[in-house]
Write an enzyme that holds these catalytic residues in place. Structure first.
Site, PDB file in Angstrom:
ATOM      1  CG  ASP A  96      -1.951   0.901   1.071  1.00 42.90           C
ATOM      2  OD1 ASP A  96      -2.178   1.666  -0.301  1.00 42.90           O
ATOM      3  OD2 ASP A  96      -2.713   1.408   2.230  1.00 42.90           O
ATOM      4  CG  ASN A 120      -7.459  -3.130  -6.069  1.00 44.91           C
ATOM      5  OD1 ASN A 120      -6.897  -3.613  -5.846  1.00 44.91           O
ATOM      6  ND2 ASN A 120      -8.166  -1.805  -5.217  1.00 44.91           N
TER       7      ASN A 120
END
Ligand code: FPP
Length: 246
Positions: A26, A74
């Site tokens: 991330d 996503n």
């Protein structure tokens, strides 16, 4: 490649490493924003860092590395960003296939690959097939992966076997259930790392992480260097795992 370089500040006991390390990669977008670059540049830097960290894990003897490359959620990102990530994966796999015989890294994919672009899907399957018999480090790339989705699929497949009269509900144990997960046959992660400053699990390896140790750091993924990994390994080694005992 020397494992003990001048830049190695953090002491790690390399004889007692976690067998399985999992990483939520991330902070790519924020890394790019801080540099005045587009988010896609952050993903490119993230993919590059994945190469560095995966190679280092292999070199120091980590048996399993699982990374979260693309979640079932996503797809909600802008089309351009999604296609950049797919393209980076495609490039990475083409390169990995070339080096496979030398590195003997085993690769697996966790997630439903069917909605991926055809070329990428085929590359994933080819990479898995070529590396089936390799016994070095195993890298698992989570692609179109969601922890709840994975659990639902395992539950559905067991229910279907019950409906077909092949199994009974009483036969369901943790071991039997685990066989229905993408990670079937692989030990649970010992250490879960999340760079990027967020301290949440984000639907990653929900079943498998029951007894994992978590390590969070504010460092964004593209800056998560080998030294940052050593800090995580060292923190892991300083903890006592009790698995519910005393
Ligand atoms: C999270 O950062 C990252 C992703 C959703 C994509 C990760 C993909 C790669 C590193 C590239 C391809 C991977 C391989 C294995 C070659 P973010 O965009 O959520 O960052 P932010 O929270 O700062 O916005």
């Amino acid at each position: 490649m020397p494992l003990f370089s001048k830049t190695q500040k953090t002491a790690v006991d390399f004889a007692h490493l976690p067998r399985h390390v999992a990483i939520i990669m991330d902070g790519n977008g924020r890394w790019a924003k801080a540099k005045g670059m587009p988010r896609t540049a952050g993903h490119a830097a993230g993919a590059e860092n994945f190469r560095t960290i995966a190679t280092y894990c292999k070199d120091i003897g980590i048996e399993y590395l699982t990374v979260y490359a693309f979640s079932t959620e996503n797809w909600k990102r802008p089309v351009e960003e999604v296609s950049t990530i797919m393209d980076l994966l495609r490039k990475y796999l083409l390169e990995a296939i070339e080096k496979m015989e030398r590195d003997r890294v085993k690769m697996r994919f966790f997630g439903d690959l069917s909605p991926l672009p055809e070329e990428l899907r085929k590359l994933c399957l080819r990479t898995e097939e070529i590396s089936t018999h390799y016994e070095g480090c195993q890298v698992n790339i989570c692609l179109n992966y969601g922890g709840r989705d994975e659990i639902l699929r395992a539950a559905r497949s067991f229910a279907a076997r019950c409906a077909a009269g092949e199994q009974t509900p009483e036969e369901l144990t943790e071991e039997v259930f685990s066989q229905g997960l993408w990670s079937a046959g692989i030990p649970d992660p010992d250490l879960m790392i999340r760079p990027g400053g967020e301290e949440r699990v984000s639907n990653f390896l929900l079943w498998q992480s029951a007894y994992a140790e978590y390590y969070f750091t504010k460092v964004n993924w593209p800056d998560f260097s080998k030294e940052e990994l050593r800090k995580a390994l060292s923190a892991y080694q300083s903890r006592q795992r009790r698995y519910g005992g005393i």
